[in-house]
Design a protein around this motif. Structure first.
Motif, short mmCIF file in Angstrom:
data_model
loop_
_atom_site.label_atom_id
_atom_site.label_comp_id
_atom_site.label_asym_id
_atom_site.label_seq_id
_atom_site.Cartn_x
_atom_site.Cartn_y
_atom_site.Cartn_z
N SER A 25 -10.31 8.62 -0.05
CA SER A 25 -10.00 8.44 1.37
C SER A 25 -9.87 6.95 1.71
CB SER A 25 -11.09 9.08 2.23
OG SER A 25 -11.17 10.47 1.99
N VAL A 26 -10.77 6.14 1.17
CA VAL A 26 -10.71 4.69 1.42
C VAL A 26 -9.40 4.11 0.89
CG1 VAL A 26 -11.72 2.46 0.79
CG2 VAL A 26 -13.21 4.35 1.51
N VAL A 27 -9.02 4.51 -0.33
CA VAL A 27 -7.78 4.01 -0.92
C VAL A 27 -6.58 4.48 -0.12
CG1 VAL A 27 -6.29 4.18 -2.94
CG2 VAL A 27 -8.72 3.69 -3.23
N SER A 28 -6.59 5.74 0.32
CA SER A 28 -5.47 6.26 1.11
C SER A 28 -5.33 5.50 2.43
CB SER A 28 -5.66 7.75 1.39
OG SER A 28 -5.56 8.50 0.20
N CYS A 29 -6.46 5.18 3.06
CA CYS A 29 -6.42 4.40 4.29
C CYS A 29 -5.89 2.99 4.02
CB CYS A 29 -7.80 4.32 4.93
SG CYS A 29 -8.31 5.86 5.73
N GLY A 30 -6.29 2.42 2.88
CA GLY A 30 -5.77 1.11 2.50
C GLY A 30 -4.27 1.14 2.29
N LYS A 31 -3.78 2.18 1.63
CA LYS A 31 -2.33 2.32 1.43
C LYS A 31 -1.61 2.44 2.77
CE LYS A 31 -2.37 4.64 -3.10
NZ LYS A 31 -2.05 5.89 -3.80
N ALA A 32 -2.19 3.24 3.68
CA ALA A 32 -1.56 3.42 4.99
C ALA A 32 -1.47 2.09 5.73
CB ALA A 32 -2.36 4.43 5.81
N ALA A 33 -2.55 1.29 5.66
CA ALA A 33 -2.54 -0.02 6.31
C ALA A 33 -1.47 -0.92 5.70
CB ALA A 33 -3.91 -0.68 6.20
N MET A 34 -1.34 -0.87 4.37
CA MET A 34 -0.32 -1.67 3.70
C MET A 34 1.09 -1.24 4.11
SD MET A 34 -2.04 -3.80 1.73
CE MET A 34 -0.75 -4.40 0.65
N ASP A 35 1.30 0.07 4.21
CA ASP A 35 2.62 0.59 4.61
C ASP A 35 2.98 0.12 6.01
OD1 ASP A 35 3.17 1.95 2.26
OD2 ASP A 35 2.24 3.81 2.93
N VAL A 36 2.04 0.24 6.95
CA VAL A 36 2.30 -0.18 8.33
C VAL A 36 2.59 -1.67 8.38
CG1 VAL A 36 1.24 -0.44 10.63
CG2 VAL A 36 0.97 1.70 9.35
N ILE B 46 -2.59 -10.02 10.31
CA ILE B 46 -2.26 -8.67 10.78
C ILE B 46 -2.67 -7.64 9.74
CG2 ILE B 46 -0.35 -7.10 11.33
CD1 ILE B 46 1.08 -9.51 12.60
N LEU B 47 -2.37 -7.92 8.46
CA LEU B 47 -2.73 -6.99 7.39
C LEU B 47 -4.25 -6.83 7.31
CD1 LEU B 47 -2.31 -5.24 4.93
CD2 LEU B 47 -2.04 -7.32 3.55
N ARG B 48 -4.97 -7.92 7.36
CA ARG B 48 -6.44 -7.85 7.31
C ARG B 48 -6.96 -6.97 8.42
NH1 ARG B 48 -10.13 -10.74 10.23
NH2 ARG B 48 -12.27 -10.83 9.41
N GLN B 49 -6.44 -7.15 9.66
CA GLN B 49 -6.93 -6.36 10.78
C GLN B 49 -6.55 -4.88 10.63
OE1 GLN B 49 -8.96 -7.61 13.32
NE2 GLN B 49 -9.24 -5.38 13.53
N LEU B 50 -5.38 -4.60 10.09
CA LEU B 50 -4.98 -3.21 9.87
C LEU B 50 -5.91 -2.54 8.85
CD1 LEU B 50 -1.09 -3.58 9.80
CD2 LEU B 50 -2.42 -2.24 11.45
N MET C 186 -10.37 1.48 8.20
CA MET C 186 -11.74 1.89 7.87
C MET C 186 -12.46 2.42 9.11
SD MET C 186 -12.11 1.50 4.62
CE MET C 186 -10.35 1.89 4.51
N ALA C 187 -12.18 1.83 10.26
CA ALA C 187 -12.80 2.31 11.50
C ALA C 187 -12.30 3.72 11.82
CB ALA C 187 -12.48 1.36 12.65
N LEU C 188 -11.03 3.97 11.61
CA LEU C 188 -10.48 5.32 11.83
C LEU C 188 -11.13 6.33 10.91
CD1 LEU C 188 -6.67 4.57 12.30
CD2 LEU C 188 -8.20 5.59 14.00
N LEU C 189 -11.29 5.95 9.64
CA LEU C 189 -11.93 6.85 8.69
C LEU C 189 -13.37 7.14 9.10
CD1 LEU C 189 -11.86 8.43 6.03
CD2 LEU C 189 -12.38 6.29 4.82
#
Length: 264
Positions: A197-208, A224-228, A233-236
């Motif tokens: 889940s953490v990795v998937s959220c990281g991928k989503a942030a990278m995509d955005v 911007i990437l750091r904040q995303l 992680m906050a969403l998760l």
């Protein structure tokens, strides 16, 4: 406009120390060699492009033998993937400093917040940008995410109670004869589901981030990437509840155009 960055020097957290003691000269030399290979690989990737250099080219650029290269990496793809390891090592070092009784997702978010310098995510961002739309880089991207997943699993296991999976005083596995999975299996499922889940959220942030900024590696883009990553992680941690109506997220309040750009 994209700007190049160099991989950071090995951090103390990336050099293993036995039993918390001082790091040996041998371990320092190994870390320096690994970093030289990573730096040379990234330089060749920038200069020649994916698929246009060999193990021999990397070894020559790093000032080592081909045999030494294979003592550290199994392929050029693995060496390319290692570009992200500096960021991951720094994040995990911050994670391990968090209180042991703190929820793991909150520790992960706090670890990203602690990496105050946006340039920390530069190697991760650069590799992600280079892999987009390039099938030759797909294996390297997979190697990088797989390594990230296994490192998160290892860090999460450190939080698990000792002796899990057996009933106290009996030595028998919980769940035996009940049709339920043993507690040890449940814990393994938990840490692996969490890491995924953490990795998937990281991928989503990278995509955005990439859709918004492209291969831009300026400090503003990396902030911007750091904040995303922090917001993901906050969403998760909230179970993907999302921000309350009328209350902007950290990202949208800091960078009002980020969400609008995604909607347009």
């Amino acid at each position: 406009m994209s700007t190049s960055t160099s991989s950071p020097s090995p951090s103390p957290g990336s050099v293993p120390a036995e039993a918390g003691g001082p790091v040996s000269r041998r371990e320092l030399n190994k870390a320096a060699t690994r970093q030289a290979i990573t730096d040379s690989t990234l330089a060749l990737l920038r200069q020649n492009g994916p698929g246009n250099f060999t193990v021999e080219d990397i070894a020559e650029a790093a000032g080592i033998s081909r045999r030494t290269f294979f003592n550290y990496f199994s392929s050029t793809e693995a060496a390319i993937a290692s570009v992200t390891n500096g960021f991951l090592d720094s994040a995990l070092e911050q994670f391990r400093r968090r209180p042991a009784d703190e929820p793991i997702i909150e520790s992960a978010r706090a670890a990203l917040v602690a990496l105050a310098d946006p340039m920390t995510v530069a190697p991760l961002a650069e590799l992600f940008g280079l892999t987009q739309g390039n099938p030759l880089m797909a294996r390297s991207e997979l190697e990088a995410w797989d390594h990230c997943t296994e490192q998160i699993v290892a860090a999460a296991r450190e939080r698990s109670p000792q002796g899990t999976g057996t009933e106290q005083g009996t030595g028998s596995k919980q769940g035996s004869g009940t049709g339920q999975p043993p507690a040890a299996d449940q814990d393994e499922l938990y840490v692996r589901a969490l890491a995924g889940s953490v990795v998937s959220c990281g991928k989503a942030a990278m995509d955005v981030w990439f859709r918004r900024c492209g291969p831009d590696l300026s400090p503003e883009s990396l902030a911007i990437l750091r904040q995303l990553l922090i917001d993901s992680m906050a969403l998760l941690g909230s179970g993907f509840a999302g921000p309350a109506p009328g209350i902007p997220s950290t990202e949208s309040s800091a960078k009002p155009s980020t969400r609008n750009a995604e909607r347009s």
